[in-house]
Design a protein around this motif. Structure first.
Motif, PDB file in Angstrom:
ATOM      1  N   ARG A 137      12.535 -23.728  -1.364  1.00  0.00           N
ATOM      2  CA  ARG A 137      11.764 -23.789  -2.611  1.00  0.00           C
ATOM      3  C   ARG A 137      10.519 -22.888  -2.544  1.00  0.00           C
ATOM      4  NH1 ARG A 137       7.526 -27.983  -2.122  1.00  0.00           N
ATOM      5  NH2 ARG A 137       8.097 -29.131  -0.259  1.00  0.00           N
ATOM      6  N   VAL A 138      10.004 -22.619  -1.348  1.00  0.00           N
ATOM      7  CA  VAL A 138       8.875 -21.688  -1.222  1.00  0.00           C
ATOM      8  C   VAL A 138       9.385 -20.270  -0.922  1.00  0.00           C
ATOM      9  CG1 VAL A 138       6.839 -21.059   0.149  1.00  0.00           C
ATOM     10  CG2 VAL A 138       7.243 -23.439  -0.459  1.00  0.00           C
ATOM     11  N   ALA A 139      10.301 -20.164   0.051  1.00  0.00           N
ATOM     12  CA  ALA A 139      10.771 -18.834   0.470  1.00  0.00           C
ATOM     13  C   ALA A 139      11.408 -18.072  -0.681  1.00  0.00           C
ATOM     14  CB  ALA A 139      11.770 -18.977   1.612  1.00  0.00           C
ATOM     15  N   SER A 140      12.234 -18.764  -1.487  1.00  0.00           N
ATOM     16  CA  SER A 140      12.973 -18.072  -2.541  1.00  0.00           C
ATOM     17  C   SER A 140      12.025 -17.452  -3.553  1.00  0.00           C
ATOM     18  CB  SER A 140      13.916 -19.036  -3.244  1.00  0.00           C
ATOM     19  OG  SER A 140      13.160 -20.011  -3.922  1.00  0.00           O
ATOM     20  N   PHE A 141      10.816 -17.989  -3.649  1.00  0.00           N
ATOM     21  CA  PHE A 141       9.851 -17.425  -4.592  1.00  0.00           C
ATOM     22  C   PHE A 141       8.923 -16.425  -3.896  1.00  0.00           C
ATOM     23  CE2 PHE A 141       5.447 -17.840  -6.143  1.00  0.00           C
ATOM     24  CZ  PHE A 141       5.608 -17.223  -7.378  1.00  0.00           C
ATOM     25  N   ALA A 142       8.341 -16.861  -2.778  1.00  0.00           N
ATOM     26  CA  ALA A 142       7.284 -16.054  -2.151  1.00  0.00           C
ATOM     27  C   ALA A 142       7.814 -14.746  -1.551  1.00  0.00           C
ATOM     28  CB  ALA A 142       6.578 -16.881  -1.074  1.00  0.00           C
ATOM     29  N   VAL A 143       9.004 -14.776  -0.944  1.00  0.00           N
ATOM     30  CA  VAL A 143       9.490 -13.560  -0.271  1.00  0.00           C
ATOM     31  C   VAL A 143       9.844 -12.438  -1.266  1.00  0.00           C
ATOM     32  CG1 VAL A 143      11.200 -12.615   1.318  1.00  0.00           C
ATOM     33  CG2 VAL A 143      10.197 -14.837   1.785  1.00  0.00           C
ATOM     34  N   PRO A 144      10.684 -12.718  -2.289  1.00  0.00           N
ATOM     35  CA  PRO A 144      10.973 -11.627  -3.237  1.00  0.00           C
ATOM     36  C   PRO A 144       9.720 -11.141  -3.958  1.00  0.00           C
ATOM     37  CG  PRO A 144      12.421 -13.491  -3.632  1.00  0.00           C
ATOM     38  CD  PRO A 144      11.448 -13.926  -2.601  1.00  0.00           C
ATOM     39  N   LEU A 145       8.819 -12.076  -4.274  1.00  0.00           N
ATOM     40  CA  LEU A 145       7.585 -11.653  -4.944  1.00  0.00           C
ATOM     41  C   LEU A 145       6.808 -10.715  -4.029  1.00  0.00           C
ATOM     42  CD1 LEU A 145       5.963 -12.217  -7.558  1.00  0.00           C
ATOM     43  CD2 LEU A 145       4.562 -13.755  -6.204  1.00  0.00           C
ATOM     44  N   GLY A 146       6.724 -11.082  -2.747  1.00  0.00           N
ATOM     45  CA  GLY A 146       6.009 -10.248  -1.783  1.00  0.00           C
ATOM     46  C   GLY A 146       6.646  -8.877  -1.653  1.00  0.00           C
ATOM     47  N   ALA A 147       7.987  -8.849  -1.585  1.00  0.00           N
ATOM     48  CA  ALA A 147       8.664  -7.553  -1.422  1.00  0.00           C
ATOM     49  C   ALA A 147       8.405  -6.656  -2.626  1.00  0.00           C
ATOM     50  CB  ALA A 147      10.161  -7.772  -1.253  1.00  0.00           C
ATOM     51  N   THR A 148       8.042  -7.267  -3.750  1.00  0.00           N
ATOM     52  CA  THR A 148       7.805  -6.474  -4.951  1.00  0.00           C
ATOM     53  C   THR A 148       6.336  -6.122  -5.139  1.00  0.00           C
ATOM     54  OG1 THR A 148       9.504  -7.916  -5.863  1.00  0.00           O
ATOM     55  CG2 THR A 148       8.520  -6.360  -7.376  1.00  0.00           C
ATOM     56  N   ILE A 149       5.436  -7.085  -4.864  1.00  0.00           N
ATOM     57  CA  ILE A 149       4.025  -6.790  -5.195  1.00  0.00           C
ATOM     58  C   ILE A 149       3.096  -6.676  -3.976  1.00  0.00           C
ATOM     59  CG2 ILE A 149       4.265  -7.990  -7.407  1.00  0.00           C
ATOM     60  CD1 ILE A 149       2.285 -10.108  -6.218  1.00  0.00           C
ATOM     61  N   ASN A 150       3.564  -7.085  -2.803  1.00  0.00           N
ATOM     62  CA  ASN A 150       2.634  -7.097  -1.667  1.00  0.00           C
ATOM     63  C   ASN A 150       2.944  -5.961  -0.703  1.00  0.00           C
ATOM     64  OD1 ASN A 150       0.607  -8.261   0.120  1.00  0.00           O
ATOM     65  ND2 ASN A 150       2.340  -8.793   1.421  1.00  0.00           N
ATOM     66  N   MET A 151       2.066  -4.975  -0.650  1.00  0.00           N
ATOM     67  CA  MET A 151       2.311  -3.800   0.191  1.00  0.00           C
ATOM     68  C   MET A 151       1.039  -3.487   0.983  1.00  0.00           C
ATOM     69  SD  MET A 151       5.334  -2.433  -1.051  1.00  0.00           S
ATOM     70  CE  MET A 151       6.367  -3.187  -2.274  1.00  0.00           C
ATOM     71  N   ASP A 152       0.768  -4.274   1.995  1.00  0.00           N
ATOM     72  CA  ASP A 152      -0.458  -4.047   2.768  1.00  0.00           C
ATOM     73  C   ASP A 152      -0.415  -2.715   3.502  1.00  0.00           C
ATOM     74  OD1 ASP A 152      -1.007  -6.519   1.885  1.00  0.00           O
ATOM     75  OD2 ASP A 152      -1.005  -7.517   3.829  1.00  0.00           O
ATOM     76  N   GLY A 153       0.754  -2.403   4.069  1.00  0.00           N
ATOM     77  CA  GLY A 153       0.889  -1.153   4.815  1.00  0.00           C
ATOM     78  C   GLY A 153       0.670   0.047   3.902  1.00  0.00           C
ATOM     79  N   THR A 154       1.186  -0.053   2.698  1.00  0.00           N
ATOM     80  CA  THR A 154       1.022   1.028   1.728  1.00  0.00           C
ATOM     81  C   THR A 154      -0.459   1.181   1.363  1.00  0.00           C
ATOM     82  OG1 THR A 154       3.202   0.518   0.884  1.00  0.00           O
ATOM     83  CG2 THR A 154       1.784   1.825  -0.546  1.00  0.00           C
ATOM     84  N   ALA A 155      -1.135   0.037   1.157  1.00  0.00           N
ATOM     85  CA  ALA A 155      -2.561   0.090   0.822  1.00  0.00           C
ATOM     86  C   ALA A 155      -3.346   0.745   1.960  1.00  0.00           C
ATOM     87  CB  ALA A 155      -3.081  -1.324   0.560  1.00  0.00           C
ATOM     88  N   ILE A 156      -2.933   0.483   3.200  1.00  0.00           N
ATOM     89  CA  ILE A 156      -3.609   1.087   4.360  1.00  0.00           C
ATOM     90  C   ILE A 156      -3.462   2.610   4.311  1.00  0.00           C
ATOM     91  CG2 ILE A 156      -3.408   1.391   6.877  1.00  0.00           C
ATOM     92  CD1 ILE A 156      -2.915  -1.681   6.998  1.00  0.00           C
ATOM     93  N   MET A 157      -2.231   3.068   4.081  1.00  0.00           N
ATOM     94  CA  MET A 157      -2.021   4.517   3.991  1.00  0.00           C
ATOM     95  C   MET A 157      -2.887   5.086   2.862  1.00  0.00           C
ATOM     96  SD  MET A 157      -0.459   6.841   1.842  1.00  0.00           S
ATOM     97  CE  MET A 157       0.831   6.065   0.894  1.00  0.00           C
ATOM     98  N   GLN A 158      -2.939   4.377   1.732  1.00  0.00           N
ATOM     99  CA  GLN A 158      -3.694   4.902   0.597  1.00  0.00           C
ATOM    100  C   GLN A 158      -5.189   4.964   0.884  1.00  0.00           C
ATOM    101  OE1 GLN A 158      -2.250   2.449  -2.647  1.00  0.00           O
ATOM    102  NE2 GLN A 158      -0.499   3.808  -2.967  1.00  0.00           N
ATOM    103  N   GLY A 159      -5.699   3.976   1.625  1.00  0.00           N
ATOM    104  CA  GLY A 159      -7.116   3.991   1.989  1.00  0.00           C
ATOM    105  C   GLY A 159      -7.429   5.178   2.869  1.00  0.00           C
ATOM    106  N   VAL A 160      -6.639   5.351   3.927  1.00  0.00           N
ATOM    107  CA  VAL A 160      -6.894   6.456   4.857  1.00  0.00           C
ATOM    108  C   VAL A 160      -6.688   7.798   4.129  1.00  0.00           C
ATOM    109  CG1 VAL A 160      -6.198   7.556   7.016  1.00  0.00           C
ATOM    110  CG2 VAL A 160      -6.190   5.076   6.850  1.00  0.00           C
ATOM    111  N   ALA A 161      -5.639   7.868   3.298  1.00  0.00           N
ATOM    112  CA  ALA A 161      -5.349   9.120   2.600  1.00  0.00           C
ATOM    113  C   ALA A 161      -6.483   9.501   1.653  1.00  0.00           C
ATOM    114  CB  ALA A 161      -4.043   8.986   1.825  1.00  0.00           C
ATOM    115  N   THR A 162      -7.071   8.508   0.990  1.00  0.00           N
ATOM    116  CA  THR A 162      -8.160   8.808   0.056  1.00  0.00           C
ATOM    117  C   THR A 162      -9.334   9.435   0.800  1.00  0.00           C
ATOM    118  OG1 THR A 162      -7.476   6.860  -1.171  1.00  0.00           O
ATOM    119  CG2 THR A 162      -9.599   7.778  -1.749  1.00  0.00           C
ATOM    120  N   VAL A 163      -9.715   8.820   1.923  1.00  0.00           N
ATOM    121  CA  VAL A 163     -10.835   9.372   2.703  1.00  0.00           C
ATOM    122  C   VAL A 163     -10.453  10.759   3.232  1.00  0.00           C
ATOM    123  CG1 VAL A 163     -12.282   9.029   4.747  1.00  0.00           C
ATOM    124  CG2 VAL A 163     -11.646   7.084   3.326  1.00  0.00           C
ATOM    125  N   PHE A 164      -9.205  10.897   3.700  1.00  0.00           N
ATOM    126  CA  PHE A 164      -8.727  12.180   4.231  1.00  0.00           C
ATOM    127  C   PHE A 164      -8.850  13.283   3.173  1.00  0.00           C
ATOM    128  CE2 PHE A 164      -5.189  15.168   4.466  1.00  0.00           C
ATOM    129  CZ  PHE A 164      -5.333  15.686   5.740  1.00  0.00           C
TER     130      PHE A 164
END
Ligand code: ASP
Length: 418
Positions: free
Chosen positions: A295-322
């Protein structure tokens, strides 16, 4: 031999053989050798297997998320909790992304990856990608036609439809119960389908990585090495310190067990560079190995795969400064805050497929008035970083799902510790 070990061996062999092949092809070998290595293997057999493997994973995503989520919500005894649980999940996803990008900005300012970089003609020739406006991303959450959402694999729309249907099923008494039970049966069947596809992971991973490294080698790393190091270091800090700390503090569960169980999923995300293609595997691991209730996994995991991208945000932070440093432009404190805000939103708008993080980076750059052409400078080394950040993206999804499950009393600690 466990699946993790098999995938690891496949990965290492593919990278070594791929790089050697790239090297051999670059040294103008005899026609026969070139034909076998390039046409027959890299662009033939392994391309075919790799593509077929990713296609069969993608094939699972929509039916799996739909069935699993309808099943999870349909069986919810107290539907009023759904709103609270969603809010908690979304908030946690935003918080982890905010932390990720803040660390990225700090690391980038310490390592100064863009100082002394030639911007020259690469940047001038580059055509900037056009990201989807944020308002469209938000409006697109609401489906007008569920079948269209299914065929286009519009995940947020599929999620919304599944939640609504699940809620209706939960409110339909006896009738609903029968349908909910059918979805439970389907859920089991879908999970078995995931297991079948996963058993092909080692050969799939080998084919994907061999082809990639044979064609691209290690990329043009030279002057981008500090940029790459800054991204990799931040990704490592986030995955090895922030996630484990949060998991320990919020749930008391062992971060080592968590990371160990997540390893095959991470390797898999690394090989496909797609959170979306990895989703079936993430969901299976979160439910069956980390013990998070459906009941939690079926909601939280697909939602995360769609809206949660911490690694991507990290690249974007470093890229912006770069990019700011490469073009010798100063960033104010307000700019940094803007970057944090927009990268958090960009994370929502980034689809979990390879390379999209670079497209939404355009949105972040535009927001603070930096030249979007700067993306041309980092595109050459992005694939390798994409693979690494995707591994972090899926780890974040699993960590938040576990924390939410703990607060909802929906975790089987025994299963987690097994
Ligand atoms: N490849 C990433 C993912 O699927 C998205 C990106 O950063 O391009 O999670």
């Amino acid at each position: 031999m466990s699946l993790t070990i098999k995938i690891l061996i496949a990965m290492a062999a593919a990278i070594v053989l791929g790089v050697i092949t790239h090297f051999v092809l670059g040294s103008e070998p005899a026609e026969g050798v070139r034909y076998v290595l390039e046409d027959l293997l890299a662009n033939g057999l392994f391309l075919l297997i790799g593509k077929a493997f990713v296609a069969s994973l993608k094939l699972l995503v929509v039916p799996l998320v739909f069935v699993s989520l309808v099943c999870g919500v349909g069986h919810l005894s107290d539907q009023s909790r759904l709103g609270f649980m969603s809010l908690k999940t979304i908030l946690l996803y935003l918080v982890t992304t905010g932390i990720a990008i803040t660390i990225a900005l700090i690391v980038a300012n310490v390592l100064n990856p863009g100082v002394g970089i030639e911007t020259g003609s690469t940047a001038a020739d580059f055509k900037a990608p056009a990201p989807t406006p944020l308002i469209d991303v938000l409006v697109n959450i609401f489906p007008s036609n569920p079948f269209k959402a299914f065929t286009e694999a519009a995940m947020l729309q599929v999620i919304v439809f599944a939640i609504l249907l699940g809620m209706a099923i939960g409110r339909s008494g006896e009738y609903g119960k029968r349908i909910a039970n059918t979805f439970t049966d389907w859920n089991e069947v879908m999970m078995n389908l995931v297991t079948i596809v996963m058993s092909f992971a080692p050969i799939g991973v080998f084919s994907l990585l061999f082809g990639l490294f044979a064609r691209q080698g290690m990329g043009n790393i030279d002057e981008m090495i500090i940029y790459m190091l800054a991204v990799i270091l931040t990704l490592a800090l986030h995955a090895a310190i922030v996630y484990p700390t949060m998991l320990k503090v919020f749930t008391g569960l062992s971060p080592i067990t968590f990371l160990k169980k997540m390893r095959p999923v991470q390797l898999f995300a690394f090989s496909t560079a797609s959170s979306s293609a990895t989703l079936p595997f993430t969901l299976e691991t979160v439910e069956h190995k980390l013990g998070v209730n459906n009941r939690v996994a079926s909601f939280a995991v697909p939602l995360g795969a769609t809206i949660n991208m911490d690694g991507t945000a990290i690249m974007q932070g470093v890229a912006t400064v770069f990019i700011a440093q490469a073009f010798q432009l100063d960033m104010t404190l307000v700019d940094y805050l803007m970057v944090i805000m927009t990268a958090m939103l960009a994370s929502i708008g980034t689809a979990g497929v390879p390379g999209v993080g670079l497209v939404t980076l355009a949105m972040v750059l535009q927001q603070v008035g930096l030249p979007v052409e700067g993306i041309a400078l980092i595109i050459g080394v992005d694939r390798l970083l994409d693979m690494m950040r995707t591994a972090v993206n899926v780890t974040g999804d699993a960590m938040v799902s576990t924390v939410v499950a703990h607060t909802e009393n929906a975790i089987d600690r025994e299963k987690f510790n097994q």
